[in-house]
Design an enzyme around this catalytic site. Structure first.
Site, PDB file in Angstrom:
ATOM      1  N   ARG A 220      14.521 -10.811  -1.312  1.00 16.65           N
ATOM      2  CA  ARG A 220      14.308 -11.367  -0.088  1.00 16.65           C
ATOM      3  C   ARG A 220      15.667 -10.725   1.364  1.00 16.65           C
ATOM      4  O   ARG A 220      14.753  -9.840   1.759  1.00 16.65           O
ATOM      5  CB  ARG A 220      13.784 -12.307   0.822  1.00 16.65           C
ATOM      6  CG  ARG A 220      12.811 -13.045  -0.401  1.00 16.65           C
ATOM      7  CD  ARG A 220      12.800 -14.811  -0.184  1.00 16.65           C
ATOM      8  NE  ARG A 220      11.482 -15.153  -0.673  1.00 16.65           N
ATOM      9  CZ  ARG A 220      10.859 -15.556  -0.288  1.00 16.65           C
ATOM     10  NH1 ARG A 220      10.467 -15.111   1.131  1.00 16.65           N
ATOM     11  NH2 ARG A 220       9.766 -15.772  -0.739  1.00 16.65           N
TER      12      ARG A 220
ATOM     13  N   CYS B  80       1.891   7.766  10.623  1.00 17.16           N
ATOM     14  CA  CYS B  80       1.004   8.070   9.313  1.00 17.16           C
ATOM     15  C   CYS B  80      -0.407   8.661  10.814  1.00 17.16           C
ATOM     16  O   CYS B  80      -0.234  10.341  10.707  1.00 17.16           O
ATOM     17  CB  CYS B  80      -0.287   8.096   8.608  1.00 17.16           C
ATOM     18  SG  CYS B  80      -0.932   6.286   9.467  1.00 17.16           S
ATOM     19  N   THR B  81      -0.286   8.091  11.840  1.00 18.06           N
ATOM     20  CA  THR B  81      -1.068   9.430  13.005  1.00 18.06           C
ATOM     21  C   THR B  81       0.328   9.546  14.066  1.00 18.06           C
ATOM     22  O   THR B  81      -0.565  11.005  14.113  1.00 18.06           O
ATOM     23  CB  THR B  81      -1.662   8.053  14.207  1.00 18.06           C
ATOM     24  OG1 THR B  81      -2.051   6.536  13.546  1.00 18.06           O
ATOM     25  CG2 THR B  81      -2.216   8.317  15.363  1.00 18.06           C
TER      26      THR B  81
ATOM     27  N   ARG C  92       0.815  -1.383   0.220  1.00 13.66           N
ATOM     28  CA  ARG C  92      -0.196  -0.360  -0.057  1.00 13.66           C
ATOM     29  C   ARG C  92       0.492   1.315   0.050  1.00 13.66           C
ATOM     30  O   ARG C  92       0.519   2.052  -0.996  1.00 13.66           O
ATOM     31  CB  ARG C  92      -0.502   0.085   1.306  1.00 13.66           C
ATOM     32  CG  ARG C  92      -2.372  -1.277   1.037  1.00 13.66           C
ATOM     33  CD  ARG C  92      -2.723  -0.265  -0.679  1.00 13.66           C
ATOM     34  NE  ARG C  92      -3.498   0.700  -0.313  1.00 13.66           N
ATOM     35  CZ  ARG C  92      -3.945   0.347  -1.283  1.00 13.66           C
ATOM     36  NH1 ARG C  92      -4.341   0.449  -2.092  1.00 13.66           N
ATOM     37  NH2 ARG C  92      -4.726   2.192  -1.556  1.00 13.66           N
TER      38      ARG C  92
ATOM     39  N   THR D 211      -1.791   1.654  20.291  1.00 10.00           N
ATOM     40  CA  THR D 211      -0.713   2.209  18.959  1.00 10.00           C
ATOM     41  C   THR D 211       0.479   3.089  20.091  1.00 10.00           C
ATOM     42  O   THR D 211       0.174   3.757  21.143  1.00 10.00           O
ATOM     43  CB  THR D 211      -1.370   3.448  18.004  1.00 10.00           C
ATOM     44  OG1 THR D 211      -0.644   4.214  17.616  1.00 10.00           O
ATOM     45  CG2 THR D 211      -2.744   4.200  19.700  1.00 10.00           C
ATOM     46  N   GLY D 212       1.462   3.147  19.344  1.00 14.64           N
ATOM     47  CA  GLY D 212       3.086   4.080  19.980  1.00 14.64           C
ATOM     48  C   GLY D 212       2.736   5.488  20.233  1.00 14.64           C
ATOM     49  O   GLY D 212       3.534   6.314  19.938  1.00 14.64           O
TER      50      GLY D 212
END
EC number: 1.2.1.12
Length: 336
Positions: free
Chosen positions: A79, A150-151, A12, A209-210
């Site tokens: 990889r 993103c947060t 994404r 969430t951190g």
């Protein structure tokens, strides 16, 4: 003059970073590595996107390369990052697999000839940067850095404005977060985080969430003053931060709105947005801001205790900042 970049992981964020880079004349993506996606599938996945729509340019496979808008991009399927050929010509690597998130692991790209690595995720030990908040802390001796989450990119600019103008004593954040690729479509096993294994399309899922604590890493004097949690919701894209803070300096909600609007038109233009419209989540799909303050959604209990609401496209806004960070460090490094 352009900076030549590579993308490791065409998921994404990797794909949206490529889209965002095409809008920035200072960046040229010259290589993509993903061991799980062959060339023809890359063409398909980049061309069609269920959230952001069909790519408006041209994309095709030609002579073993991904050709986007007529420009060839070398494709690899290694990889191990250290095995990606040094001849790819990419000095700056966007590490977007979500797997190599420490300095040691992401640093494997340096063995392959890369000069710098930007991790598109929080990191336990790499320096974290949020555009508009702490870019001045970057120095050219840093080889592996993180663009945070993103947060954190949504929360930190908002927290910076509020703290600079009124002072933050303490605060709690909740992010109502869109579904991500790590979630399950139906109930399934999920290690120790049992709730995370529940079906993403059928549930509102509390999660850790951190992101709020990470603000303390990019704004050091807020360290220990903010924490938070998340609710994962059945929404494909666009999330929203609810920041509730106690202020040092008394302020009316109108004062707060004015300060945020001023920043959105000045020092944080293009990063922090401001709206007084009656908006909902889909109105922000494809919005390139890190954070868009919703002036009509916030509330004030008293002059020292307020709830502030800010939207963010957790895919497109964040990916745009990855590109911005890449350009910034390239300029500091003398590569642009």
């Amino acid at each position: 003059m352009t900076v030549k970049a590579g993308i490791n992981g065409f998921g994404r964020i990797g794909r949206i970073v490529l889209r965002a880079s095409l809008l920035n004349p200072e960046v040229e993506v010259v290589a993509i590595n993903d061991p799980f996606i062959d060339l023809e599938y890359m063409v398909y996945m980049f061309k069609y996107d269920s959230t952001h729509g069909r790519f408006k340019g041209t994309v095709e496979a030609k002579d073993g390369k991904l050709v986007v808008n007529g420009k060839p991009i070398s494709v690899y399927a290694e990889r191990d990052p250290c095995c990606i050929p040094g001849r790819i010509g990419a000095e700056y690597i966007v590490e977007s697999t979500g797997v190599f998130t420490t300095k040691e692991k992401a640093g494997a790209h340096l063995t392959g000839g890369a000069k710098k690595v930007i991790i598109s995720a929080p990191s336990a030990d790499a320096p974290m940067f949020v555009v508009g908040v702490n870019l001045e802390s970057y120095s050219s001796d840093m080889q592996v850095i993180s663009n945070a989450s993103c947060t954190t990119n949504c929360l930190a600019p908002l927290a910076k404005v509020i703290d600079d103008e009124f002072g933050i004593v303490e605060g709690l954040m909740t992010t109502v977060h869109a579904t991500t690729a790590t979630q399950k479509t139906v109930d399934g096993p999920s290690g120790k985080d049992w709730r995370a294994g529940r079906g993403a399309g059928a549930n509102i899922i509390p999660a850790s969430t951190g992101a709020a604590k990470a603000v303390g890493k990019v704004i050091p004097h807020l360290n220990g003053k903010l924490t938070g949690m998340a609710f994962r919701v059945p929404n494909p894209d666009v999330s929203v931060v609810d920041l509730t803070v106690r202020l040092e300096k008394s302020a009316s909600y109108e004062d707060i709105k004015a300060a945020i609007k001023k920043a959105s038109e000045g020092s944080l233009k293009g990063i922090l947005g401001y709206t007084e419209d009656e908006v909902v989540s889909t109105d922000f799909i494809g919005d390139s801001h890190s954070s868009i303050f919703d002036a009509k959604a916030g509330i004030s209990l008293n002059p020292n205790f307020v709830k502030l609401i800010s939207w963010y496209d957790n895919e497109y806004g964040y990916s745009t900042r990855v590109v911005d960070l890449l350009v910034h460090i390239a300029k500091v490094d003398g590569r642009l």
